[in-house]
Design an enzyme around this catalytic site. Structure first.
Site, PDB file in Angstrom:
ATOM      1  N   GLU A  93      39.422  64.049  76.970  1.00  0.00           N
ATOM      2  CA  GLU A  93      40.574  64.980  76.921  1.00  0.00           C
ATOM      3  C   GLU A  93      40.684  65.906  77.971  1.00  0.00           C
ATOM      4  O   GLU A  93      39.767  66.460  78.477  1.00  0.00           O
ATOM      5  CB  GLU A  93      40.689  65.786  75.715  1.00  0.00           C
ATOM      6  CG  GLU A  93      40.837  64.997  74.382  1.00  0.00           C
ATOM      7  CD  GLU A  93      40.742  65.758  73.191  1.00  0.00           C
ATOM      8  OE1 GLU A  93      41.146  65.174  72.099  1.00  0.00           O
ATOM      9  OE2 GLU A  93      40.769  67.030  73.151  1.00  0.00           O
ATOM     10  N   SER A 132      44.699  66.633  74.056  1.00  0.00           N
ATOM     11  CA  SER A 132      44.257  67.113  72.778  1.00  0.00           C
ATOM     12  C   SER A 132      45.539  67.224  72.049  1.00  0.00           C
ATOM     13  O   SER A 132      46.739  67.378  72.423  1.00  0.00           O
ATOM     14  CB  SER A 132      43.586  68.370  72.825  1.00  0.00           C
ATOM     15  OG  SER A 132      43.995  69.155  71.439  1.00  0.00           O
TER      16      SER A 132
END
Length: 556
Positions: free
Chosen positions: A446, A472
């Site tokens: 991420e 995210s």
């Protein structure tokens, strides 16, 4: 029952003896044997509650006439793994969990499953495992944390905060917008209880979508971790799975194209995580449903955004729960849902929804009065992403839905973080973070922290971050992820250079660069040395593109 295939007659006395060595009786071994998959650990705050919940699940199974058999699996915390090499293991962990479940179920001929998880990749990993073995299953999550409270200078506009504000506030601290004392207060007060993060990140998104598909009991996804109803949900889930075994209702009876489309529409309505694209494509694969990233994009457009939860608004999962949760939002959007599919209650979705209502239309809007007319997820295409890219319109300020800027190239996440902290990124730039895909990362880490730093510096809508990695569920600002093909697979993003003009039009679904990529390919481009070993070595060699859900194929 499957378990009885290896339990009856003298030829299977050795199996009975091994169970009896653990204290089980003949009477217990004649009942449905239910695997209780427990992702409890002391590390992940979203999973701490699962130890007590498992006890209640077992009591529910016993009460319904089954025999519970607990076994464990991993449950890594995205938040703790964030912004270092540990994040490379988070998405690969999804496949670990599915494999754990397959191994235990098939080795021991179990009859049913209750799956206990809460956080980001654990939830889809459990659903993948249940679909793969296809025995009666119920998923139950541990519940979200209660939010912190901050009424003054709340960047989300309400009175609640959550864990994601801490990373965002690092940028504010760096740029002098808050003091060290204020920053320390956030660290100590943003997460007041155990549970999955209080906003609509990937964890709570996937718990909601599991319920929307019918794999979890109605009304259970959003119950806070510290509420007594959470233990009731655990008991009821254990009770329900025995009934599913008796009725022979299996995960692939519940999860089909209709329920996948329902879940994607619910994801749009609640403003769910971009990671839902990866996980729903993987779920479709294990459910034997032919479903593409473009099918996802088309379906996502069929429902407007109805619930403005952090990071796309001021509300939290607590507000959503109090308003009625997943059943309430599904009741508001019945006109765009399939209602005749069976669920883990043994009843149809339509029958389940009869018992629920929307208790707060400020939180859950009516479908004819949406927060935004556009859905929560959009799939983009263009010469920079010929196989697709993913963004989240509900979390992007309206003024940034159309963005053009010059590329500032970073070869990995750490270089990007260093560059942003050194104030090398300015208004109007397009930050490019590459070599972060499923194979290039590897593990598709991420790029959460880079986006949060920029938002904290008040650049969230003034800079766009694009990557072949992912984001995210808690990210907001202008961002595009999942760019495919990724740089490692010789995708166009590999050939971008500093200063290239890049344009993103979220509403039209376009991401383009003013670049002759064929000419650039002939000129060549270097790749960073990124050798790996261990599990990541095997993952890189076997994982599919993010446009296919980053699956590892399990059948020809």
């Amino acid at each position: 029952m499957r378990s009885q295939d290896i339990m009856q007659g003298p030829e299977w006395a050795n199996v009975r003896a091994l169970y009896k060595a653990g204290g089980f009786t003949d009477a217990e071994l004649k009942k449905p044997l239910i695997g209780v998959v427990n992702a409890f650990n002391d590390i992940c705050p979203g999973h701490v509650v699962l130890k007590d919940m498992t006890k209640r699940v077992k009591e529910g199974i016993y009460a319904a006439g089954g025999t519970p058999l607990e076994f464990g699996t991993i449950g890594a915390c995205d938040g703790i793994a964030m912004a270092h090499d540990g994040m490379k293991y988070i998405l690969p962990g999804r496949e670990d969990i599915a494999n754990d479940i397959e191994t235990m179920v098939q080795a021991h001929r179990l009859d049913g499953l209750v799956l206990l998880g809460s956080c980001d990749k654990i939830v889809p990993g459990m659903l993948l495992g249940a679909l793969r073995v296809n025995i009666p299953s119920v998923f139950v999550n541990g519940g979200p944390a209660l939010p912190g409270r901050m009424k003054q200078n709340n960047p989300y506009g309400g009175e609640y905060i959550d864990h994601s504000i801490i990373q965002q506030s690092e940028g504010a601290l760096k740029s002098g917008k808050i003091t060290q004392k204020e920053f320390d207060w956030l660290e100590n007060n943003a997460v007041p209880t155990i549970g999955s993060c209080a906003m609509l990140g990937t964890a709570n998104t996937m718990c909601c979508l599991a319920e929307a598909m019918g794999m979890a009991l109605p009304g259970t996804a959003a119950i806070p971790a510290v509420y007594s109803q959470r233990m009731q949900a655990a008991f009821n889930s254990g009770y329900a799975v025995v009934d599913l075994v008796k009725k022979d209702i299996k995960p692939r009876d519940v999860v089909n194209r209709k329920t996948i489309e329902n879940a994607i529409r619910v994801n749009s309505a609640i403003g769910g995580s971009t990671n839902a694209v990866l996980h729903m494509l993987a779920i479709a694969y294990e459910a034997r449903v032919d479903f593409t990233i473009d099918d996802f994009g088309k379906t996502a457009l069929e429902a407007p955004h109805l619930v403005a939860m952090i990071p796309a608004g001021a509300y939290t999962l607590l507000d959503f729960y109090e308003a009625g949760g997943v059943p309430a939002v599904m009741k508001e959007m019945q006109s765009v849902l399939y209602l005749d599919n069976v669920t883990c209650t043994g009843k149809t979705l339509k029958e389940n929804l009869e018992h629920f209502e929307n208790r707060n239309r400020d939180v859950i809007h009516a479908i004819d009065n949406p927060v935004h007319k556009w859905g929560g997820i959009a799939i983009l295409h263009g010469n920079l992403a010929p196989e697709g890219a993913v963004t989240k319109p509900s979390a992007i300020p309206a003024e940034a839905h159309k963005f053009t800027g010059k590329a500032v190239i970073f070869e990995n996440e750490q270089d990007a973080l260093d560059g942003i902290r050194a104030l090398k990124v300015h208004e109007g730039d397009v930050v490019v973070i590459r070599n972060a895909g499923p194979r290039g990362g590897p593990g598709m880490p991420e790029q959460y922290k880079a986006m949060k730093l920029l938002v904290g510096m008040n650049l969230g809508s003034k800079v766009c971050v694009i990557t072949d990695g992912r984001f995210s569920g808690s990210n907001n600002g202008c961002f595009v992820g999942h760019i495919t093909p990724e740089a490692y697979d010789d995708g166009p993003i590999k050939y971008l250079r500093n200063g290239d003009e890049i344009s993103i039009d979220v509403d039209k679904g376009i991401i383009e660069a003013k670049v002759d990529f064929e000419a650039r390919r002939k000129e060549g481009a270097s790749m960073p040395d990124n050798k790996v070993e261990g599990y990541l070595y095997h993952y890189r060699r076997n994982v599919a593109s993010s446009s296919l859900g980053a699956i590892i194929k399990t059948r020809d």
